[in-house]
Design a protein around this motif. Structure first.
Motif, PDB file in Angstrom:
ATOM      1  N   ARG A 117     -15.044   3.411   8.613  1.00  0.00           N
ATOM      2  CA  ARG A 117     -14.704   2.127   7.968  1.00  0.00           C
ATOM      3  C   ARG A 117     -14.765   2.243   6.446  1.00  0.00           C
ATOM      4  NH1 ARG A 117     -17.524  -0.912  11.721  1.00  0.00           N
ATOM      5  NH2 ARG A 117     -19.406  -0.607  10.508  1.00  0.00           N
ATOM      6  N   ASP A 118     -15.785   2.990   5.964  1.00  0.00           N
ATOM      7  CA  ASP A 118     -15.967   3.088   4.518  1.00  0.00           C
ATOM      8  C   ASP A 118     -14.948   4.002   3.840  1.00  0.00           C
ATOM      9  OD1 ASP A 118     -18.048   1.355   4.440  1.00  0.00           O
ATOM     10  OD2 ASP A 118     -19.623   2.844   4.105  1.00  0.00           O
ATOM     11  N   PHE A 119     -14.484   5.007   4.550  1.00  0.00           N
ATOM     12  CA  PHE A 119     -13.689   6.040   3.860  1.00  0.00           C
ATOM     13  C   PHE A 119     -12.261   6.200   4.358  1.00  0.00           C
ATOM     14  CE2 PHE A 119     -18.149   7.246   3.211  1.00  0.00           C
ATOM     15  CZ  PHE A 119     -18.172   7.340   1.829  1.00  0.00           C
ATOM     16  N   TRP A 120     -11.935   5.664   5.509  1.00  0.00           N
ATOM     17  CA  TRP A 120     -10.567   5.841   6.013  1.00  0.00           C
ATOM     18  C   TRP A 120      -9.744   4.604   5.694  1.00  0.00           C
ATOM     19  CZ3 TRP A 120      -9.517   9.031  11.031  1.00  0.00           C
ATOM     20  CH2 TRP A 120     -10.164  10.270  10.929  1.00  0.00           C
ATOM     21  N   GLU A 121      -8.619   4.840   5.122  1.00  0.00           N
ATOM     22  CA  GLU A 121      -7.696   3.765   4.770  1.00  0.00           C
ATOM     23  C   GLU A 121      -7.170   3.117   6.064  1.00  0.00           C
ATOM     24  OE1 GLU A 121      -3.684   2.366   3.004  1.00  0.00           O
ATOM     25  OE2 GLU A 121      -4.138   3.578   4.776  1.00  0.00           O
ATOM     26  N   PRO A 122      -6.822   1.836   6.037  1.00  0.00           N
ATOM     27  CA  PRO A 122      -6.446   1.144   7.276  1.00  0.00           C
ATOM     28  C   PRO A 122      -5.430   1.891   8.132  1.00  0.00           C
ATOM     29  CG  PRO A 122      -6.570  -0.419   5.485  1.00  0.00           C
ATOM     30  CD  PRO A 122      -6.825   0.937   4.885  1.00  0.00           C
ATOM     31  N   ARG A 123      -4.402   2.495   7.515  1.00  0.00           N
ATOM     32  CA  ARG A 123      -3.382   3.114   8.386  1.00  0.00           C
ATOM     33  C   ARG A 123      -3.943   4.352   9.095  1.00  0.00           C
ATOM     34  NH1 ARG A 123       0.718   4.297   3.435  1.00  0.00           N
ATOM     35  NH2 ARG A 123      -0.813   2.993   2.420  1.00  0.00           N
ATOM     36  N   MET A 124      -4.960   4.986   8.483  1.00  0.00           N
ATOM     37  CA  MET A 124      -5.596   6.113   9.180  1.00  0.00           C
ATOM     38  C   MET A 124      -6.412   5.599  10.361  1.00  0.00           C
ATOM     39  SD  MET A 124      -6.879   8.082   5.741  1.00  0.00           S
ATOM     40  CE  MET A 124      -7.801   9.366   6.573  1.00  0.00           C
ATOM     41  N   ARG A 125      -7.082   4.470  10.148  1.00  0.00           N
ATOM     42  CA  ARG A 125      -7.870   3.893  11.250  1.00  0.00           C
ATOM     43  C   ARG A 125      -6.947   3.430  12.372  1.00  0.00           C
ATOM     44  NH1 ARG A 125     -10.854   0.836   6.913  1.00  0.00           N
ATOM     45  NH2 ARG A 125     -10.205  -1.060   7.976  1.00  0.00           N
ATOM     46  N   LYS A 159     -15.829  -2.787  -0.357  1.00  0.00           N
ATOM     47  CA  LYS A 159     -16.038  -3.759   0.723  1.00  0.00           C
ATOM     48  C   LYS A 159     -16.996  -4.872   0.299  1.00  0.00           C
ATOM     49  CE  LYS A 159     -19.871  -1.182   2.787  1.00  0.00           C
ATOM     50  NZ  LYS A 159     -20.291  -0.253   3.809  1.00  0.00           N
ATOM     51  N   HIS A 168     -12.535   4.233  -2.518  1.00  0.00           N
ATOM     52  CA  HIS A 168     -13.454   3.321  -1.830  1.00  0.00           C
ATOM     53  C   HIS A 168     -14.434   2.657  -2.786  1.00  0.00           C
ATOM     54  CE1 HIS A 168     -15.698   7.061  -2.144  1.00  0.00           C
ATOM     55  NE2 HIS A 168     -16.799   6.377  -1.969  1.00  0.00           N
ATOM     56  N   HIS A 194     -19.005   0.098  -3.474  1.00  0.00           N
ATOM     57  CA  HIS A 194     -17.934   0.087  -2.473  1.00  0.00           C
ATOM     58  C   HIS A 194     -17.080  -1.179  -2.585  1.00  0.00           C
ATOM     59  CE1 HIS A 194     -15.837   0.738   1.293  1.00  0.00           C
ATOM     60  NE2 HIS A 194     -16.351   1.948   1.328  1.00  0.00           N
ATOM     61  N   GLN A 246      -4.089   4.714  13.093  1.00  0.00           N
ATOM     62  CA  GLN A 246      -3.608   5.912  13.806  1.00  0.00           C
ATOM     63  C   GLN A 246      -4.674   6.389  14.796  1.00  0.00           C
ATOM     64  OE1 GLN A 246      -2.499   9.275  11.300  1.00  0.00           O
ATOM     65  NE2 GLN A 246      -1.885  10.491  13.080  1.00  0.00           N
ATOM     66  N   ARG A 305       0.809  -1.224   0.000  1.00  0.00           N
ATOM     67  CA  ARG A 305       0.000   0.000   0.000  1.00  0.00           C
ATOM     68  C   ARG A 305       0.842   1.274   0.000  1.00  0.00           C
ATOM     69  NH1 ARG A 305      -4.131  -2.440   4.448  1.00  0.00           N
ATOM     70  NH2 ARG A 305      -5.486  -3.584   3.013  1.00  0.00           N
ATOM     71  N   HIS A 328     -18.895   5.211   8.761  1.00  0.00           N
ATOM     72  CA  HIS A 328     -18.302   6.186   7.846  1.00  0.00           C
ATOM     73  C   HIS A 328     -16.785   6.028   7.811  1.00  0.00           C
ATOM     74  CE1 HIS A 328     -18.501   9.940   5.502  1.00  0.00           C
ATOM     75  NE2 HIS A 328     -17.304  10.160   6.002  1.00  0.00           N
ATOM     76  N   GLU A 330     -10.141  -3.194   1.379  1.00  0.00           N
ATOM     77  CA  GLU A 330     -10.080  -1.985   2.210  1.00  0.00           C
ATOM     78  C   GLU A 330     -10.026  -0.740   1.331  1.00  0.00           C
ATOM     79  OE1 GLU A 330     -10.333  -1.593   5.300  1.00  0.00           O
ATOM     80  OE2 GLU A 330     -10.052  -3.602   6.119  1.00  0.00           O
ATOM     81  N   PRO A 331     -10.683   0.353   1.766  1.00  0.00           N
ATOM     82  CA  PRO A 331     -10.565   1.594   0.988  1.00  0.00           C
ATOM     83  C   PRO A 331      -9.125   2.083   0.963  1.00  0.00           C
ATOM     84  CG  PRO A 331     -11.572   2.033   3.130  1.00  0.00           C
ATOM     85  CD  PRO A 331     -11.470   0.535   2.985  1.00  0.00           C
ATOM     86  N   GLY A 332      -8.760   2.751  -0.112  1.00  0.00           N
ATOM     87  CA  GLY A 332      -7.401   3.273  -0.221  1.00  0.00           C
ATOM     88  C   GLY A 332      -7.323   4.714   0.259  1.00  0.00           C
ATOM     89  N   LEU A 333      -6.186   5.327  -0.019  1.00  0.00           N
ATOM     90  CA  LEU A 333      -5.937   6.703   0.423  1.00  0.00           C
ATOM     91  C   LEU A 333      -6.529   7.694  -0.565  1.00  0.00           C
ATOM     92  CD1 LEU A 333      -2.163   6.232   1.326  1.00  0.00           C
ATOM     93  CD2 LEU A 333      -3.975   6.690   2.985  1.00  0.00           C
ATOM     94  N   ARG A 334      -7.124   8.755  -0.014  1.00  0.00           N
ATOM     95  CA  ARG A 334      -7.559   9.877  -0.844  1.00  0.00           C
ATOM     96  C   ARG A 334      -6.355  10.811  -1.035  1.00  0.00           C
ATOM     97  NH1 ARG A 334     -12.613  10.621   3.204  1.00  0.00           N
ATOM     98  NH2 ARG A 334     -10.884  10.451   4.639  1.00  0.00           N
TER      99      ARG A 334
END
Lengths: 959, 67
Positions: free
Chosen positions: B34-42, A612, A603, A610, B44, A348, B32, A631-635
């Protein structure tokens, strides 16, 4: 290369089409049935009979001045003009009687007596209706003696007082009064088509002359917006494109789609060989109906600009000069670096940014590169920083992430709300269509901190201008709803039938609260309560109500909430699901809609599904043969944060310039500088490329096949009109990069990519290139249920089932003015420039806007000792820059405004990292700032200028 | 991402969902994120909560239990 065969009749029918009951008449013995209200001239054209004409053209209402189109009608006296005579049942028309032939010859003889007969050297030679008509009526001699005329510079006795020299002030076209026949087509085009009213006819009779602006004006200094409608309407060489003067008359044409704003105008690219001579808006283009703006028609010179990079380049570090290398070497270098980064820092650690300026097919491939080759979801697009809240907000309320109408819908609207958009600058062709409707009597409500041109300009004025304080959109929209609900103006039948009634009741209770009343919010928003209530009543009771909005809605901390509030207003008033109503996001770039549709967001897979959801992933996993990350990626902002943190190391950025366009420039620069492999794929060494290790030269929209999807969900074809100067179309380059990383893709034409999109994405299921050839364009959803596409959404019910009212509580942004930063900066764009200006700055459009300026109210200017034209420094908590001030009351006291088109200003050094709560769309529209006099560039600007120059060094190619 | 920025972003999400009808704001915030934050943000965010959750809205803290 095969020219596109125009499927529809491209002839000039003389007068506009009408709709009405069928009327049958006889013309020259042929029976023809046309709609009531059609002119005899158009009826004749429908029957295949061309009546000679000069002052008539089918983009303009008939005028009846040239008298060339006279005909005889049995049972009627005289010789009526066929352009101004409507058809009647049983009418018997003769277009070629000896009487009318004689009249026409006489008319032509008079015209020609005052015309320079320099046809062979005239730029309009072969493309001149005067020439054609002289031929058609059989004019063989002119009996008039030389006398007073408008074309001779001198007589024997001295200068000709009637002679006016050619006006060459406009960079794109000339006005030569000597060739003018005063048919008024240009004046009428400026009024009826463009709606600017910059042209007029001065004088009477022989003295009549076309004039731009006031006495001292020329075309450049007048109100002319250089849309070119007059040039297109001119039947002679009087108004002539400079490109045609220089290059000659074009011999072939290809229908394609403009690469500027989200209106997505269709154009005929007219060429000789592979040299583009001019762009002419295509009259059967369903977004633009034959109109264009200065950018689309004229600003294409960047495609051949000397700054364009045509060879791939690499460098080990960003401090070294660039080295031109072969495609193989560049792609091998890029692929090895990206793979190496993934090995070292994890799957990632790299990602992509897709372009809203590239085609659907190219965007699809770039997100596929991330998902199928990088095996992560780190893909985002510049829609992140413009319309991502539209996707979220409309998805939540209606169930689709798109506007509800087509542009034709505006012709049926009665009340328009324009909120946070400046269409005359940002979406000029839509603005012209809107203004036309306003002149017919539709009412307008403008909600904007600035007095944009729509508030008041020639022959239009807004009924209400709610000049709100930046950052208070939600409070204003909710107050409108308060007035509508408490005054009982809502459409209960619609809500009961189409929406969730319980949710409506909760929402109604919320908006009814006195804290949401216009009176309570007035202090906060700055909008007088009575004015706001009057606007609410007008919208709720004024007939078909349509809302058009732009980035002034989305680019806020509460961007998504405002979008939901707008959707609430439309549902509340029953303004969804038919012509003339709806919620219409005006998309910034040409393919913002498409890039969102194509799964650019981290996402969502293509079609807004989505990642997911295992059943959605399975569709793509089956075709792509790889497992997709769930998993959603980075914006984009998250990518930059992660880069600064050291966990995001590589980026492939196609056709975007995030350093200039994204907020908080210093943070963007720090993020890019922290990456170990930045690949920029672009036409030019843009600002982002200052931090790049690999440069892949891109192709222009003229050099490739594909599709763009405009703001009305219309999928338009982009057609290759010339070979790519850089060697490859962009989709080929992405494929080569993917294959260098082992992907094994084998697309040989973009149509195959569209086939894959159709096979995986339900709303595109019916889209094929064959269908687009046949129909010209289609609006998604295009599938089994709607095989020819969907002009209007939510006609019988919302896509999500029942429309959802969502509570929209106003929350003040944390970006507040205070003692240190007492003013609020809001940003926007200007007609002649586009986005970061990479294209338009490399055209003659710079004559209209060669630098960004800061609009400041006279009170604020006076307090600071700032005069018009002074250098000022603008500072926020993020950074500071300098630019020139323009003192104007278009902005309210306390508000300043600028554009972000020029990299040497870098307006985004000042903007902050605050963003929309739902989508991370940056809060460009509100930054607390201070403004003061300045001596010159800031330290940042000076350092940046040095860095930019250093970064753009290119070593001479090795022998 | 700086902790301040992350806290600000998370609190913004909570601020919205707290205004929505229903008792399940934490659930909605978690969904929200879970849907929009990438794993490393979660990660953190979770680490920040584990370290005391300074500055975080109580609803955000509650939501992290559902992440």
């Amino acid at each position: 290369m095969k020219d596109f065969i125009i499927p529809q009749d491209d002839r000039d029918m003389g007068t506009p089409a009408r709709t009405g009951a069928p009327v049958t008449l006889t013309i020259d013995g042929f029976e023809i049935t046309v709609p009531e209200g059609t002119s005899v001239m158009r009826a004749a054209a429908e029957a295949g009979i061309k009546v000679p004409k000069l002052c008539a053209t089918d983009s303009l209402e008939a005028f009846g001045s040239c008298r060339l189109c006279v005909v005889e009608i049995e049972g009627r006296r005289g010789t009526p003009a066929s352009c101004t005579t409507p058809v009647a049942p049983g009418m018997v028309v003769h277009t070629q009687s000896s009487k009318v032939k004689k009249i026409r010859k006489g008319v032509m003889e008079l015209y020609i007596s005052d015309h320079p007969l320099d046809c062979l050297t005239c730029a309009a030679n072969g493309d001149c209706e005067l020439q054609d008509m002289a031929g058609m009526v059989g004019l063989r001699d002119v009996r008039y003696e030389p006398g007073r005329n408008h074309f001779e510079q001198r007589f024997a006795v001295g200068p000709n007082p009637e002679y006016i020299p050619k006006d060459t002030s406009n960079p794109y076209f000339t006005y030569d009064p000597a060739k003018c026949i005063v048919c008024s087509r240009c004046v009428r085009a400026c009024e009826e088509v463009q709606g600017t009213f910059a042209l007029t006819i001065e004088g009477r009779g022989f003295e009549s002359r076309v004039k731009a602006g006031a006495a001292a004006d020329d075309f450049l200094s007048s109100d002319c917006v250089s849309c070119g409608a007059c040039v297109q309407a001119c039947p002679t060489g009087t108004l002539q494109e400079k490109s045609v003067i220089e290059l000659g008359t074009p011999e072939r044409s290809v229908i394609t789609t403009c690469a500027y704003c989200g209106v997505g105008c269709s154009f005929k690219a007219e060429l000789n060989g592979d040299e583009l001579v001019r762009m002419v808006p295509y009259k059967h283009g369903k977004a633009n109906r034959g109109h264009s703006c200065v950018k689309g028609r004229f600003a294409y010179g960047y495609a051949t600009h000397q700054d364009r990079i045509l060879n791939p380049m690499i460098r080990e570090t960003i401090h070294e000069p660039w080295r031109e290398v072969s495609w193989d070497e560049a792609l091998g270098f890029a692929a090895a670096r990206l793979s190496g980064l993934q090995e070292k820092y994890g799957r990632r650690s790299i990602g992509v940014i897709t372009s809203s300026r590239c085609t659907n097919e190219e965007t699809y491939l770039v997100q596929k590169l991330a998902r199928a080759v990088f095996r992560n979801n780190n893909t985002d697009t510049c829609a992140r920083v413009c319309h991502s809240p539209t996707g979220y907000g409309l998805g939540q309320t209606f169930g689709t992430s798109a506007g509800t109408q087509d542009f034709d819908s505006v012709e049926h609207t009665d009340v328009v709300i324009v909120i946070g958009a400046n269409p005359t600058d940002g979406h000029p062709v839509f603005a012209s269509r809107l203004k036309k409707r306003l002149r017919q009597g539709a009412k307008l409500i403008v909600i904007d901190p600035r007095r944009i041109d729509l508030v008041k300009s020639a022959h239009i004025a807004a009924s209400h201008h709610l000049q709100l304080r930046p950052g208070t959109n939600v409070a204003v929209v909710t107050a409108l709803a308060h007035a509508i609900v408490t005054e009982g103006l809502f459409d209960e039948a619609f809500i009961r039938e189409r929406c969730d009634w319980d949710e409506f009741l909760t929402y109604a209770e919320f908006v009814r609260d006195p804290r949401n009343s216009p009176e309570a919010t007035e202090l906060l928003t700055g909008v007088p309560a009575a004015e706001l209530r009057a606007a609410a009543r007008l919208f709720a009771r004024g007939g078909n109500g349509a809302i058009y909005y732009g980035l002034g809605v989305t680019e806020h901390s509460q961007g998504s909430t405002t979008v939901m509030g707008i959707a609430n207003l439309a549902m509340l008033t029953g303004n969804i699901g038919r012509k003339g109503v709806g919620v219409n996001p005006l998309r910034g770039q040409n393919n913002v809609q498409g890039s969102c549709d194509m799964g650019s967001f981290p996402h969502e897979l293509p079609g807004y599904r989505h990642v997911k959801n295992p059943e959605v992933r399975a569709i793509f996993e089956n075709i792509w043969g790889v497992e997709i990350d769930a998993e959603p990626g980075l914006r984009i902002p998250n990518m930059l944060d992660a880069a600064v943190d050291g966990t995001f190391k590589g980026l492939y950025c196609q056709g975007e310039d995030i350093l200039q366009s994204d907020p908080d420039t210093k943070h963007v620069a720090a993020g890019l500088a922290a990456m170990e492999c930045v690949i920029v794929h672009d036409l030019f060494l843009n600002e982002t490329a200052n931090y790049a290790h690999v440069f892949l030269p891109g192709s222009t929209f003229l050099e490739k096949d594909g599709t763009f999807t405009n703001a009305e969900r219309r999928i338009n074809r982009v057609r290759k009109v010339m070979a790519p100067r850089n060697g490859y179309a962009d989709w080929e380059i992405t494929q080569m990069l993917a294959n260098a990383m082992g992907a094994g893709w084998t697309y040989t034409h973009p149509s195959q990519i569209m086939d894959e999109i159709a096979a995986t994405t339900p709303s595109f299921a019916g889209v094929t290139y064959d269908l687009l050839e046949e129909k010209g364009s289609v609006q998604w959803p295009c599938n089994e249920k709607s095989p020819e596409g969907t002009p209007l959404m939510h006609v019988d019910g919302f896509v999500r089932g029942r429309g959802r009212f969502i509570v929209t509580e106003y929350v003040a942004t944390d970006e507040r003015s205070g003692p240190r930063f007492p003013l609020l900066l809001t940003t926007g764009r200007i007609l002649s420039q586009y986005n970061v200006g990479a294209q338009t700055r490399r055209t003659a459009n710079v004559v209209w806007h060669d630098q960004d300026v800061l609009e400041i109210h006279p009170h604020d200017a006076e307090n600071r000792g700032v005069k018009d034209g002074d250098w000022v420094r603008i500072a926020s908590r993020s950074g500071e820059t300098t630019l020139r001030a323009q003192v104007t009351d278009r902005v309210a006291p306390g508000v300043v405004y600028t554009t972000f088109h020029h990299p040497d200003t870098q307006a985004n050094v000042v903007t902050t990292d605050f963003s929309d709560w739902a989508t991370n769309c940056p809060e460009y529209k509100v930054t607390a700032v201070q403004v003061g006099l300045s001596n010159g560039p800031t330290g940042w600007q000076q350092d940046y200028a040095v860095l930019a120059e250093q970064s753009r060094r290119i070593l001479p190619a090795a022998e | 991402m700086s902790p301040e920025k992350m806290v600000h972003m998370a609190n913004q999400i909570a601020t919205f969902f707290k205004t929505q009808p229903g008792e399940d704001a934490a659930e909605k915030v978690a969904a929200h994120i879970r849907d929009f934050w990438e794993p490393r943000m979660r990660e953190q965010l979770l680490a920040h909560v584990a370290a005391g959750g300074a500055g975080l809205d109580a609803v955000v803290v509650a939501s992290t239990r559902k992440l």
